[in-house]
Design a protein around this motif. Structure first.
Motif, PDB file in Angstrom:
ATOM      1  N   ILE A  11       2.403  20.707  26.144  1.00  0.00           N
ATOM      2  CA  ILE A  11       2.645  19.266  26.254  1.00  0.00           C
ATOM      3  C   ILE A  11       2.440  18.808  27.697  1.00  0.00           C
ATOM      4  O   ILE A  11       1.844  17.749  27.937  1.00  0.00           O
ATOM      5  CB  ILE A  11       4.049  18.905  25.729  1.00  0.00           C
ATOM      6  CG1 ILE A  11       4.068  19.043  24.199  1.00  0.00           C
ATOM      7  CG2 ILE A  11       4.454  17.501  26.152  1.00  0.00           C
ATOM      8  CD1 ILE A  11       5.436  18.895  23.572  1.00  0.00           C
ATOM      9  N   LYS A  12       2.886  19.591  28.651  1.00  0.00           N
ATOM     10  CA  LYS A  12       2.704  19.245  30.066  1.00  0.00           C
ATOM     11  C   LYS A  12       1.222  19.152  30.413  1.00  0.00           C
ATOM     12  O   LYS A  12       0.787  18.204  31.080  1.00  0.00           O
ATOM     13  CB  LYS A  12       3.392  20.280  30.953  1.00  0.00           C
ATOM     14  CG  LYS A  12       3.293  19.984  32.423  1.00  0.00           C
ATOM     15  CD  LYS A  12       4.004  21.039  33.252  1.00  0.00           C
ATOM     16  CE  LYS A  12       3.814  20.757  34.737  1.00  0.00           C
ATOM     17  NZ  LYS A  12       4.388  21.806  35.568  1.00  0.00           N
ATOM     18  N   LYS A  15      -0.194  15.943  28.783  1.00  0.00           N
ATOM     19  CA  LYS A  15       0.222  14.751  29.535  1.00  0.00           C
ATOM     20  C   LYS A  15      -0.556  14.614  30.832  1.00  0.00           C
ATOM     21  O   LYS A  15      -0.979  13.514  31.199  1.00  0.00           O
ATOM     22  CB  LYS A  15       1.721  14.810  29.851  1.00  0.00           C
ATOM     23  CG  LYS A  15       2.619  14.464  28.697  1.00  0.00           C
ATOM     24  CD  LYS A  15       4.068  14.478  29.146  1.00  0.00           C
ATOM     25  CE  LYS A  15       4.991  14.142  28.009  1.00  0.00           C
ATOM     26  NZ  LYS A  15       6.402  14.103  28.434  1.00  0.00           N
ATOM     27  N   THR A  16      -0.753  15.717  31.531  1.00  0.00           N
ATOM     28  CA  THR A  16      -1.511  15.694  32.790  1.00  0.00           C
ATOM     29  C   THR A  16      -2.916  15.170  32.549  1.00  0.00           C
ATOM     30  O   THR A  16      -3.420  14.338  33.314  1.00  0.00           O
ATOM     31  CB  THR A  16      -1.550  17.104  33.421  1.00  0.00           C
ATOM     32  OG1 THR A  16      -0.211  17.509  33.714  1.00  0.00           O
ATOM     33  CG2 THR A  16      -2.384  17.123  34.684  1.00  0.00           C
ATOM     34  N   LEU A  18      -3.963  13.252  29.965  1.00  0.00           N
ATOM     35  CA  LEU A  18      -3.932  11.860  29.519  1.00  0.00           C
ATOM     36  C   LEU A  18      -3.601  10.891  30.647  1.00  0.00           C
ATOM     37  O   LEU A  18      -4.068   9.751  30.648  1.00  0.00           O
ATOM     38  CB  LEU A  18      -2.955  11.704  28.352  1.00  0.00           C
ATOM     39  CG  LEU A  18      -3.416  12.351  27.047  1.00  0.00           C
ATOM     40  CD1 LEU A  18      -2.302  12.343  26.012  1.00  0.00           C
ATOM     41  CD2 LEU A  18      -4.668  11.678  26.511  1.00  0.00           C
ATOM     42  N   LYS A  19      -2.820  11.332  31.621  1.00  0.00           N
ATOM     43  CA  LYS A  19      -2.482  10.461  32.752  1.00  0.00           C
ATOM     44  C   LYS A  19      -3.693  10.165  33.628  1.00  0.00           C
ATOM     45  O   LYS A  19      -3.689   9.199  34.386  1.00  0.00           O
ATOM     46  CB  LYS A  19      -1.354  11.078  33.579  1.00  0.00           C
ATOM     47  CG  LYS A  19      -0.011  10.948  32.893  1.00  0.00           C
ATOM     48  CD  LYS A  19       1.102  11.539  33.712  1.00  0.00           C
ATOM     49  CE  LYS A  19       2.419  11.386  32.955  1.00  0.00           C
ATOM     50  NZ  LYS A  19       3.542  11.936  33.703  1.00  0.00           N
ATOM     51  N   GLN A  25      -0.057   4.513  28.087  1.00  0.00           N
ATOM     52  CA  GLN A  25       0.905   5.602  27.910  1.00  0.00           C
ATOM     53  C   GLN A  25       1.913   5.287  26.807  1.00  0.00           C
ATOM     54  O   GLN A  25       2.337   6.178  26.074  1.00  0.00           O
ATOM     55  CB  GLN A  25       1.634   5.885  29.225  1.00  0.00           C
ATOM     56  CG  GLN A  25       2.558   7.073  29.159  1.00  0.00           C
ATOM     57  CD  GLN A  25       3.147   7.438  30.514  1.00  0.00           C
ATOM     58  OE1 GLN A  25       2.751   6.910  31.542  1.00  0.00           O
ATOM     59  NE2 GLN A  25       4.107   8.342  30.502  1.00  0.00           N
ATOM     60  N   TYR A  28       0.211   6.560  23.530  1.00  0.00           N
ATOM     61  CA  TYR A  28       0.000   7.992  23.307  1.00  0.00           C
ATOM     62  C   TYR A  28       1.254   8.835  23.442  1.00  0.00           C
ATOM     63  O   TYR A  28       1.364   9.884  22.821  1.00  0.00           O
ATOM     64  CB  TYR A  28      -1.140   8.550  24.157  1.00  0.00           C
ATOM     65  CG  TYR A  28      -0.929   8.649  25.648  1.00  0.00           C
ATOM     66  CD1 TYR A  28      -0.031   9.557  26.202  1.00  0.00           C
ATOM     67  CD2 TYR A  28      -1.684   7.877  26.520  1.00  0.00           C
ATOM     68  CE1 TYR A  28       0.123   9.661  27.576  1.00  0.00           C
ATOM     69  CE2 TYR A  28      -1.530   7.989  27.887  1.00  0.00           C
ATOM     70  CZ  TYR A  28      -0.626   8.880  28.414  1.00  0.00           C
ATOM     71  OH  TYR A  28      -0.476   8.997  29.767  1.00  0.00           O
ATOM     72  N   GLU A  29       2.213   8.385  24.222  1.00  0.00           N
ATOM     73  CA  GLU A  29       3.412   9.200  24.487  1.00  0.00           C
ATOM     74  C   GLU A  29       4.102   9.706  23.217  1.00  0.00           C
ATOM     75  O   GLU A  29       4.421  10.887  23.121  1.00  0.00           O
ATOM     76  CB  GLU A  29       4.389   8.413  25.361  1.00  0.00           C
ATOM     77  CG  GLU A  29       5.547   9.217  25.864  1.00  0.00           C
ATOM     78  CD  GLU A  29       5.186  10.222  26.948  1.00  0.00           C
ATOM     79  OE1 GLU A  29       5.821  11.286  26.961  1.00  0.00           O
ATOM     80  OE2 GLU A  29       4.283   9.947  27.755  1.00  0.00           O
ATOM     81  N   ILE A  32       2.248  12.914  21.465  1.00  0.00           N
ATOM     82  CA  ILE A  32       1.958  14.171  22.152  1.00  0.00           C
ATOM     83  C   ILE A  32       2.704  15.350  21.533  1.00  0.00           C
ATOM     84  O   ILE A  32       2.154  16.438  21.398  1.00  0.00           O
ATOM     85  CB  ILE A  32       2.270  14.045  23.656  1.00  0.00           C
ATOM     86  CG1 ILE A  32       1.319  13.034  24.292  1.00  0.00           C
ATOM     87  CG2 ILE A  32       2.150  15.395  24.347  1.00  0.00           C
ATOM     88  CD1 ILE A  32       1.663  12.699  25.722  1.00  0.00           C
ATOM     89  N   THR A  86      -5.360  12.696  19.815  1.00  0.00           N
ATOM     90  CA  THR A  86      -4.501  11.736  20.503  1.00  0.00           C
ATOM     91  C   THR A  86      -5.314  10.627  21.159  1.00  0.00           C
ATOM     92  O   THR A  86      -4.935   9.453  21.099  1.00  0.00           O
ATOM     93  CB  THR A  86      -3.618  12.446  21.546  1.00  0.00           C
ATOM     94  OG1 THR A  86      -2.871  13.475  20.893  1.00  0.00           O
ATOM     95  CG2 THR A  86      -2.670  11.481  22.227  1.00  0.00           C
TER      96      THR A  86
END
Length: 151
Positions: A11-12, A15-16, A18-19, A25, A28-29, A32, A86
């Motif tokens: 997940i980390k 997220k990295t 997608l950011k 956000q 998508y948040e 995830i 996603t």
């Protein structure tokens, strides 16, 4: 990546990635962590992941029936697969927001320009992420991931 990453690590990484994009956000948040759920309702053709000590099981359901059950040891394949789903979902939901449709009573116009906007925004997101995931996106790797392995 050959090391078996756990849910929080995967997940980390997602997220990295997608950011790095311009995707909203807030859209998508919530999606995830969805691929790691193990009970409840499973969305049709969405990726689901089971983590084992020696790898990952890639799973998809259609109408409640498991249609994909495939193993991999590659964390990058898992991350990419989740990113593909996603990113597309986020772009689609953002387009629905933009056109003020609910996908129940009102829908996005079935228009080539809408389809082109979706494709361009998905490509733009992968361009922002870059690297292996962008390469795989352009090569269409999702199709090979979603093809059941021959036994």
């Amino acid at each position: 990546m050959n090391h078996i990453l756990q849910k929080d690590e995967l997940i980390k990484h997602i997220k990295t990635c997608l950011k790095k994009t311009a995707l909203p956000q807030d859209i998508y948040e919530p999606y995830i962590a969805r691929p790691f759920q193990t009970t409840g309702f499973f969305d049709d053709l969405s990726p689901y992941i089971e983590i084992e000590s020696h790898g990952y099981i890639l799973i998809q359901y259609e109408r409640g029936v498991k249609v994909l059950n495939k193993r991999t040891k590659e964390a990058d394949e898992v991350i990419y697969w989740i990113l593909e789903d996603t990113i597309f979902l986020t772009v689609y939901l953002d387009m629905m927001r933009q056109y003020q449709v609910d996908n129940i009573q009102t829908h996005l116009p079935n228009d080539p320009s809408i389809h082109q906007q979706i494709v361009e925004r998905v490509n733009e997101a992968f361009r922002a992420i870059g690297g292996l995931y962008e390469k795989w996106h352009h090569e269409g790797k999702r199709a090979s991931i979603e093809t059941q392995s021959k036994k």
